[in-house]
Design an enzyme around this catalytic site. Structure first.
Site, PDB file in Angstrom:
ATOM      1  CB  CYS A   1      -0.953  -0.013   1.192  1.00 61.37           C
ATOM      2  SG  CYS A   1      -0.125   0.042   2.785  1.00 61.37           S
TER       3      CYS A   1
ATOM      4  CG  HIS B   1       7.774   4.915  -3.976  1.00 62.12           C
ATOM      5  ND1 HIS B   1       7.615   4.059  -5.022  1.00 62.12           N
ATOM      6  CD2 HIS B   1       8.086   4.141  -2.904  1.00 62.12           C
ATOM      7  CE1 HIS B   1       7.826   2.811  -4.616  1.00 62.12           C
ATOM      8  NE2 HIS B   1       8.110   2.846  -3.341  1.00 62.12           N
TER       9      HIS B   1
ATOM     10  NE  ARG C   1      12.242  -1.506   1.548  1.00 60.46           N
ATOM     11  CZ  ARG C   1      12.554  -1.693   0.269  1.00 60.46           C
ATOM     12  NH1 ARG C   1      11.909  -2.552  -0.434  1.00 60.46           N
ATOM     13  NH2 ARG C   1      13.507  -0.992  -0.291  1.00 60.46           N
TER      14      ARG C   1
ATOM     15  CB  ALA D   1       4.015  -0.540   2.072  1.00 62.09           C
TER      16      ALA D   1
HETATM   17  S1  SF4 Z   1      -1.911   1.837   5.666  1.00 62.87           S
HETATM   18 FE1  SF4 Z   1      -2.279   0.131   7.037  1.00 62.87          FE
HETATM   19  S2  SF4 Z   1      -4.482  -0.064   6.934  1.00 62.87           S
HETATM   20 FE2  SF4 Z   1      -3.925   1.056   5.146  1.00 62.87          FE
HETATM   21  S3  SF4 Z   1      -3.649  -0.468   3.539  1.00 62.87           S
HETATM   22 FE3  SF4 Z   1      -1.659  -0.035   4.467  1.00 62.87          FE
HETATM   23  S4  SF4 Z   1      -1.412  -1.641   6.001  1.00 62.87           S
HETATM   24 FE4  SF4 Z   1      -3.617  -1.533   5.517  1.00 62.87          FE
END
Ligand code: SF4
Ligand code: SF4
Lengths: 479, 543
Positions: free
Chosen positions: B64, B196, B98, B67
């Site tokens: 996401c 990013h 990572r 991430a």
């Molecule tokens: S920010 Fe957290 S809640 Fe939202 S998609 Fe990513 S891991 Fe899931």
């Protein structure tokens, strides 16, 4: 404040709020994971099941990633991939597409959907979506559906696990003529533990339903041809018979009495599967701690004798005898050593009881769980020494770290995540529980029963011998 | 099951494979996936559909937005406390997974081993979490006295309307250290890629240019988009040091916020992972006049080429001589190992599906060993990473892209480097290539199958068709592929090995391939096609 928050506030204002029992504000290096991860593990224990996590794709990807590196297996978990739109208009459309695609890609028997913080915050009702889907779809031969409500702000991965187990039982268990079979709900144990337990029940010549059984689905042999859905798991047809079982055995005494179950949900008056079966169908429930150590394993075997009407098989008497014999042999290496135990609440209770039994002083028993019951349970099972055991709910690794700086232990017992503390203090760490990311075979570690205990015991003793040997100026070969 | 294909006359035409894959999808999905699967022809301009939403229920390897922001870009920086505002999971899962490495000098800060979270509970979701966030910031400050704190919002936080930016401003004023927030909720974008961009914006706004440091070297550069997985950065840093090139800051392997603050005093930006960091490169050029060039330190040849490119930029005879000396010496060492390894791996087949640049960069290493890359794709790249920057102006701006702020950057008169602008113009005339990335597809062979955001089903079919000897991806694919009897090399975390960058890294990678492709364990796995004789292709790769 946005309109959305206002609506949310109005909506939730009347629901009881779960107050955190934490003293610190921030969590530093958490000793818990999030709820849909636990739910996914439990759902993997249903035969032919593909879990879907209803929320952002990050949650599913992270959770898969984490499970895969512990189990070293393919772990298919789908996501309904929320976009910003879905957060505004609700996740219904995403949910239906996800169902369509999962059903068409896999020959599955069960679709299990766990919610996330995101879908719960916007108030998505996945049960409602599932019902609608069933009504509207043109697809024939639909699989079974089951859901679990698992927002992580109301509980940890253990709460999610138990919520999924409970929900599955509530969804599928049926009334019926009392059978001779029993239900075993082992809680969150390793794949090898499950295999052990199944063997054990067979040796008692018991018919049983063990749920969730992810011993194969999360620990598969090598294939050669790809199986989209791994073999194994408890079939729904068996889960249906849970309602007519002669008795249930449930491992864990804290279970999901943390935050999740504290929230009063109409369907959730009985928080666990076994409790529900007892209440709805009168299936007697034997709740007990995880059978680790002689004392707690005896409790389990006594119950098995009772429910099966059979005497403990000779094989297990032998195992028990050998275990105690080894306690005598190993005692001199471990007596009075100070240990820190950490992990899920029920794991910590059982492990502490076992260590107490072999003469190791558990100085700190810590968990990220928030039930507030850890101390009470430890007091119950370690009646002589509990006052010397610091039992801590809502702990994180940094609190463990801080605590250890002024109370240096001799060893750590638990998952990989405290390695950095053990390393800093230069003491051994005995890896067990979940997650294990820095050893091979973490998913296969045996904990339960006399033989599980035997393996743990040998590991602990040998780690302490090795430590002594390595730190001795003389290269002793006899220790 | 068919035999291994014949590769004597180039890669086989995968049209039948493509059809078979698409046949399984419902019509709407097939139409979409069709555009994300391209049978490569380097002589033609082909368009690929990339950076679009994954279809719900199709298991993706993508992560996401959060991430990409916290995990990828800011995760490796050691002197900042990264505080995740949200429930516990999002923070826990990004806790040093990572394997970024960092070298902490005596007495220096290192917070990357921590995972800080506000661990939101029920009452915070209902009544808002700003108060808790402030407390957490104060607490982190009291405990660690960091010079900066970054706040990352996760999905639920965005929904309940907590404003991490205003909290950051308030706390910055209260504590007197640099505190800034990122609205990087997971749902904001298609993948990590959105994160990013958000991270680039935040770092550019709140960090770069904060301190003007005196020059410390004759040739000052920044390295952008290198994350020091498995110690890659150490290999690269050693080369710069020997050549006399001063590396001011890396974004963000083995880095500090402190060094990013004076990154604007560089003479050149080198971009390694184009996808994750090109925004900063572009913005720095606009604001400070610092040109950027694309480099690649994966592969020995690419490393030598990149080093020479930097030397050419500075046009200093002494530097050029030094770089030539290093390259000559190191390439000789590399050749010794390559000669040993090559005979046992030559002609083998590889495919790779990772990231936003690695799937391209690693092809260079395989080429050095004469291993054929039959298929490749990215997880979260955009069209320009496939087709080259020339297509940027024609990329359709969709709702997801519009979601992310495009910073308006203006010239910083006091720091603007007119001299570099001139230098760039002069060099350009002599054919030197600035601000360009040619993309992956023009550099791949004809008939190679390029797939964006590959999923499980497609992976399975691909393996069945090509029977590759090695599959490169990440931990999420690892056991799926290995269950089929094909070794998988993780190119995100390097399977806990590495470094693979620069000359030393190339040697490590060659040896790794030799080990992976020579092991006997896979013979124990009974793959169906083992029962039929293989057609053995020629042992050299045709140009
Ligand atoms: S920010 Fe957290 S809640 Fe939202 S998609 Fe990513 S891991 Fe899931
Ligand atoms: S949003 Fe909730 S469910 Fe998703 S990763 Fe974060 S804590 Fe877990």
């Amino acid at each position: 404040m946005t309109v959305l928050t206002q609506i949310l506030k109005n909506m939730l204002e009347h629901a009881p709020i779960i107050k955190s029992t934490k003293e610190f504000t921030a969590t530093r290096n958490a000793c818990k994971l999030c709820a849909p991860l636990g739910a996914s593990i439990a759902f993997k224990g249903i035969r032919g099941c593909v879990p879907i996590i209803h929320g952002g794709q990050g949650c599913a990807t992270y959770i898969r990633r984490y499970l895969i590196s512990h189990y070293k297996e393919p772990v298919d978990i789908a996501s309904s991939n929320f976009s910003e739109e879905a957060t505004i208009f609700g996740g219904g459309a995403n949910c239906y597409t996800a169902l369509d695609n999962v059903i068409s890609q896999y020959k599955l028997e069960v679709v299990a959907m766990a919610t996330t913080c995101l879908s719960e915050t916007i108030g998505d009702d996945v049960n409602f979506y599932m019902q609608n889907y069933r009504k509207d779809t043109e697809l024939k031969n639909l699989p079974h559906f089951v859901t679990a409500s698992t927002p992580s702000y109301q509980g940890s991965h253990m709460d999610g696990f138990h919520e999924a187990v409970a929900s599955t039982i509530k969804t599928f268990a049926q009334a019926g003529e009392k059978g001779r079979h029993i239900n075993l709900f082992p809680g969150f144990v390793s794949t090898e533990d499950i295999r052990q337990l199944k063997q054990l029940l067979s040796d008692f010549e018991l018919d049983y339903v063990l749920f969730p059984d992810y011993s194969e689905t999360l620990d598969n042999p090598i294939w050669g041809t790809y199986k989209r859905i791994p073999e194994g798991g408890t079939p729904i047809s068996q889960i249906e018979t849970c309602g007519s079982a002669g008795a249930s055995i449930e491992f864990g005494t804290i279970l999901n009495q943390g935050s999740l179950s504290g929230r009063v949900k109409s369907k959730n008056l009985s928080p666990t599967g076994a409790a529900f079966l007892e209440k709805e169908f009168g299936v007697e429930n034997h709740r007990m701690p995880l059978p680790i150590g002689v004392k707690l394993t005896d409790v389990f075997f006594n119950t098995l004798e009772k429910v099966s009407g059979k005497e403990i098989p000779a094989k297990y008497k032998g195992e028990r005898g050998r275990l105690i014999d080894s306690y005598a042999d190993g005692h001199k290496y471990i007596f009075g050593k100070k240990a820190v135990v950490y992990g899920e609440e029920d794991f910590v209770v059982a492990m502490t009881t076992f260590l107490d039994e072999i003469g190791i002083d558990v100085v700190l028993a810590a968990t990220g769980g928030e039930s507030g019951k850890l101390e009470e349970e430890i007091r119950k099972y370690c009646p002589e020494r509990w006052e010397n055991i610091q039992a801590k709910n809502s702990f994180d690794y940094e609190k463990i770290h801080d605590w250890c700086l002024s109370n240096k232990p001799d060893l750590f017992i638990g998952n990989s995540k405290a390695y950095y503390i053990a390393r800093e203090l230069e003491v051994p760490i005995i890896r067990c529980g979940f997650p294990i990311h820095d050893r091979l075979g973490g998913q296969r570690i045996k904990h339960v029963g006399y033989t599980g205990t035997q393996e743990l015991f040998d590991k602990i003793v040998n780690a302490l011998i090795e430590f002594k040997q390595d730190h001795s100026p003389v290269g002793y070969k006899y220790m | 099951m068919v035999n291994k294909k014949d590769y004597t006359n180039g890669l086989p035409d995968p049209s039948s494979l493509k059809d078979e894959i698409l046949k399984k999808y419902p019509r709407k999905i097939a139409k979409k996936r069709e555009k994300s699967m391209v049978i490569n022809d380097p002589d033609q301009d082909q368009e690929i559909l990339a950076n679009v939403r994954t279809i719900p229920g199709i298991i993706t390897q993508r992560g996401c937005t959060y991430a990409g922001c916290k995990g990828v870009v800011l995760g490796p920086t050691r002197d900042i406390i990264n505080l995740v505002h949200g429930p516990i999971g999002c923070s826990f899962y990004a806790w040093l997974t990572r394997r970024n490495q960092t070298r902490v000098p005596e007495g220096g800060d290192n917070f990357i081993t921590y995972c800080f979270s506000t661990d939101m509970q029920d009452e915070n979701i209902v009544f808002g979490g700003e108060a808790k966030l402030k407390e957490a910031i104060r607490e982190a400050y009291e405990m660690f006295k960091p010079k900066s704190i970054g706040i990352f919002s996760t999905c639920p936080v965005g929904l309940i309307g907590d404003d991490v930016h205003s909290v950051s401003r308030e706390m910055k004023a209260e504590l007197g250290i640099n505190i800034f927030g990122f609205s990087c909720e997971g749902y904001r974008g298609v993948s990590q890629s959105a994160g990013h961009h958000i991270a680039n914006n935040g770092v550019f706004k709140h960090v770069i240019g904060n301190t003007d440091r005196e020059r410390t070297g004759k040739f000052q550069v920044n390295l952008l988009g290198e994350y020091n997985i498995g110690g890659d950065a150490f290999e690269i840093e050693a080369l710069f040091e020997e050549a006399g090139i001063t590396l001011l800051s890396t974004f963000s392997g083995n880095s500090t916020i402190e060094s990013m603050e004076y990154a604007h005093t560089a003479d050149l930006n080198m971009v390694m992972c184009h996808r994750s960091i090109n925004y900063i490169a572009e913005m720095m050029e606009e604001k400070y006049g610092i040109p950027w060039v694309k480099v690649n330190f994966i592969g020995a040849d690419s490393t030598a080429k990149s080093l020479k490119k930097i030397a050419d930029y500075f046009g200093d005879p002494e530097l050029t001589a030094k770089v030539d000396e290093i390259c000559g010496r190191e390439m000789a060492k590399v050749k010794v190992i390559a000669d040993v390894v090559k005979p046992s791996v030559e002609g083998k087949l590889a495919m790779m599906f990772v990231g936003g640049s690695r799937a391209h960069h690693y092809q260079d290493l395989f080429a050095e060993l004469n291993i054929r890359v039959v298929s490749a794709g990215y997880e979260f790249a955009h069209r320009d990473d496939y087709e080259g920057r020339k297509v940027i102006s024609s990329i359709k701006i969709d709702a997801d892209t519009r979601n992310i702020e495009d910073l308006v950057v203006s010239k910083d008169e006091a720091h603007f480097r007119e001299d570099l602008v001139e230098k760039k113009e002069t060099l350009k005339k002599s054919g030197y290539n600035f601000s360009d990335y040619a993309g992956m597809m023009p550099e791949m062979k004809k008939n190679a199958l390029v797939i964006d955001d590959i999923n499980h089903w497609e992976t399975e079919k691909l393996i069945e068709f090509y029977k590759p000897d090695v599959f490169c991806a990440g931990i999420k694919e690892k056991y799926v592929v290995q269950k089929l009897g094909i070794p998988l090399k993780q190119l995100h975390s390097y399977d806990y090995g590495g470094p693979y960058a620069a000359f030393g890294g190339a040697i490590n990678f060659y040896k790794e391939m030799q080990r992976m492709l020579a092991t006997n364990i896979w013979k124990l796995v009974d793959t169906p096609w083992k029962h039929e004789p293989e057609i053995v292709g020629s042992m050299t790769i045709e140009a």
